[in-house]
Design an enzyme around this catalytic site. Structure first.
Site, PDB file in Angstrom:
ATOM      1  N   ARG A 161       0.844  -1.197   0.000  1.00 21.96           N
ATOM      2  CA  ARG A 161       0.000   0.000   0.000  1.00 21.96           C
ATOM      3  C   ARG A 161       0.878   1.246   0.000  1.00 21.96           C
ATOM      4  NH1 ARG A 161      -5.288  -1.147   0.903  1.00 21.96           N
ATOM      5  NH2 ARG A 161      -5.813  -3.153   1.866  1.00 21.96           N
ATOM      6  N   GLY A 162       0.271   2.345  -0.423  1.00 20.59           N
ATOM      7  CA  GLY A 162       0.973   3.614  -0.391  1.00 20.59           C
ATOM      8  C   GLY A 162       1.697   3.914  -1.692  1.00 20.59           C
ATOM      9  N   ASP A 187      -8.423   3.053  -6.202  1.00 21.16           N
ATOM     10  CA  ASP A 187      -8.434   4.506  -6.346  1.00 21.16           C
ATOM     11  C   ASP A 187      -7.055   5.117  -6.101  1.00 21.16           C
ATOM     12  OD1 ASP A 187     -10.192   7.070  -6.441  1.00 21.16           O
ATOM     13  OD2 ASP A 187      -9.076   7.299  -4.580  1.00 21.16           O
ATOM     14  N   GLY A 188      -6.402   4.718  -5.017  1.00 25.22           N
ATOM     15  CA  GLY A 188      -5.086   5.260  -4.705  1.00 25.22           C
ATOM     16  C   GLY A 188      -4.046   4.891  -5.751  1.00 25.22           C
ATOM     17  N   THR A 215     -10.850  -3.082  -7.265  1.00 23.71           N
ATOM     18  CA  THR A 215     -11.341  -2.869  -5.905  1.00 23.71           C
ATOM     19  C   THR A 215     -12.444  -3.854  -5.624  1.00 23.71           C
ATOM     20  OG1 THR A 215     -12.578  -1.391  -4.448  1.00 23.71           O
ATOM     21  CG2 THR A 215     -12.733  -0.959  -6.796  1.00 23.71           C
ATOM     22  N   ASP A 217     -14.468  -3.732  -3.379  1.00 29.11           N
ATOM     23  CA  ASP A 217     -15.665  -3.036  -2.879  1.00 29.11           C
ATOM     24  C   ASP A 217     -16.581  -2.538  -3.990  1.00 29.11           C
ATOM     25  OD1 ASP A 217     -14.607  -3.443  -0.397  1.00 29.11           O
ATOM     26  OD2 ASP A 217     -13.956  -1.376  -0.086  1.00 29.11           O
ATOM     27  N   ARG A 262     -15.461  -0.212   3.000  1.00 31.19           N
ATOM     28  CA  ARG A 262     -15.088   0.907   3.877  1.00 31.19           C
ATOM     29  C   ARG A 262     -16.040   2.087   3.694  1.00 31.19           C
ATOM     30  NH1 ARG A 262     -10.495   2.024   6.352  1.00 31.19           N
ATOM     31  NH2 ARG A 262     -10.627   4.172   5.593  1.00 31.19           N
TER      32      ARG A 262
END
Length: 446
Positions: A161-162, A187-188, A215, A217, A262
């Protein structure tokens, strides 16, 4: 209202090379269906973004030309890159999701067999693997290596991540001679891809950046669905069925299942509809209260009094206003850390029913990691295959800073900036949530 300008796709330059996928075509002549992969797609082939007449009329649109539309995916007769000079890179970022290996395989197979590209690198551990000082050597991807990876979950490239420094990542691409980058992530990840694309443009490099939105989600804006979502719902339905059976197996039994989501409750809502066993569904988009005569706890007590069991589905981002998240900080992706709503509800339900003198049993199930790591379902696997193929066609034709995804049942090209401008969420006044309310019979809990 979105306009046609919002759907314009950036290109690196003019396409002058006849595609090897159209090797039966005469030069400078439309393939007319003679190429080996079917009709090449003309740039004029577009898909209407809005498919409801009432919404179009409400915006005062008077002609077809005013309607916003998206480029249709597929091979072009002429391409920008010479396949002999292409070195491609693939990176997977963020949390695991069913279908990641399927997309990797699809991209590699399409590059190799349709375009004759044999130089394909996989970057390990997300964007961290595109920083030279990280020490992660790229993985050489071949058809033999990826042939069966779609049969297992996860990603052979691993993930993280990041984001990282955009300039350093572009330096890395240039150093390794990469001229097309495929970014698999949410998205990120796609915002990071847009940042990489901007630095590439500023430096005048000719590197195509193509996103394949991931994703679990299903919260990528403007897309019908994201890969992994269908698999997640399929597995989650089985979990809810087990929770329902556990609840029925005990006096005043309660099956409480926490699912991913989330900010968007699509998995919870669709799983509830598909399973038919949920008595209450809690999602981030619809606030609820625990206490009072219209609260969740009173509803649950009444449900146990009449039916002797209950099944509740809660999305991970639901009910965060009921807990204190002030000191939790953010994760590596910059997302606010959340309290565990599942454990919170289990505790509150237990305390309330005990105080009310109701003998009960709560079975709490959190299958999130099991769902994320399973292989893709047949439907998701097919979707991943077509997304991977579409991403390759787009890159070879010199398109950049765009994603491939499904809109109105068709796979299309969309600018990265458009799909990362917000997040798709369940509409509390929409048909999906109305179906959930009708299927469960739950009140508003307010």
């Amino acid at each position: 209202m979105l306009t046609s300008k919002d759907f314009q796709i950036k290109k690196l330059g003019t396409c002058d090379i006849v595609s090897p996928a159209c090797n039966d075509c005469e030069k400078n002549v439309s393939c007319d269906g003679k190429c080996g992969v079917g009709n090449c797609v003309d740039d004029s082939a577009r898909v209407f973004f809005e498919n409801r007449i009432d919404r179009v009329l409400a915006e005062g649109v008077t002609g077809v030309a005013e309607l916003p539309s998206c480029e249709l995916f597929g091979p072009r007769h002429k391409i920008f890159f010479d396949p002999a000079c292409v070195r491609a890179g693939i990176v997977t970022c963020g949390g695991l999701c069913p279908g990641l290996n399927d997309v990797i395989r699809a991209v590699v197979m399409e590059l190799y067999y349709r375009y004759g590209v044999s130089n394909i690198l996989g970057f390990r551990y997300g964007y961290e693997g595109m920083i030279s000082r990280s020490g992660h050597a790229p993985m050489v991807l071949t058809p033999d290596l990826v042939d069966h990876i779609h049969e297992t979950g996860g990603t052979i490239l691993s993930s993280s991540r990041g984001t990282q420094d955009y300039g350093e990542m572009v330096d890395f691409l240039v150093e390794h001679g990469v001229n097309m980058l495929f970014t698999l992530g949410g998205d990120g990840t796609q915002k990071g891809a847009a940042g990489i694309g901007k630095v590439i443009e500023q430096r005048g490099e000719k590197i195509s950046v193509i996103g394949i939105p991931k994703t679990i989600d299903n919260d990528i804006l403007y897309l019908d669905k994201s890969f992994g979502f269908e698999t997640a719902c399929t597995v989650a339905v089985k979990v809810v069925q087990c929770a329902h059976i556990e609840a029925q197996g005990a006096k005043n039994g309660i099956g409480l299942v926490k699912l991913m989501g989330r900010e968007s409750g699509f998995i919870a809502a669709n799983t509830a509809l598909a399973s038919g066993n949920a008595n209450a569904v809690l999602i981030p988009e619809v606030p609820f209260r625990l206490d009072g005569k219209n609260g969740l706890l009173a509803f649950l007590k009444n449900r146990l009094a009449t039916r002797r069991h209950a099944c509740i589905i809660v999305a991970e981002g639901a009910g965060q206003d009921l807990m204190d998240n002030a000191n939790l900080g953010t994760d590596a992706s910059g997302n606010a850390k959340y309290q565990d709503i599942g454990l919170f509800l289990k505790q509150k339900i237990g305390e309330y029913l005990k105080a009310e003198g109701v003998d009960h049993t709560v079975k709490y199930i959190d299958p999130s990691y099991e769902i994320r790591s399973v292989p893709a379902s047949a439907e998701d696997s097919l979707y991943c295959l077509r997304l991977g193929q579409g991403a390759v066609h787009a890159a070879m034709s010199g398109r950049t800073e765009m994603v491939v995804g499904q809109v109105n049942g068709q796979i299309v090209h969309l600018p990265i900036g458009l799909v990362t401008s917000g997040r798709k969420r369940v509409n509390p006044q929409g048909s999906l949530w109305r179906s959930v309310i009708e299927a469960t019979g739950q009140p508003k809990f307010v």
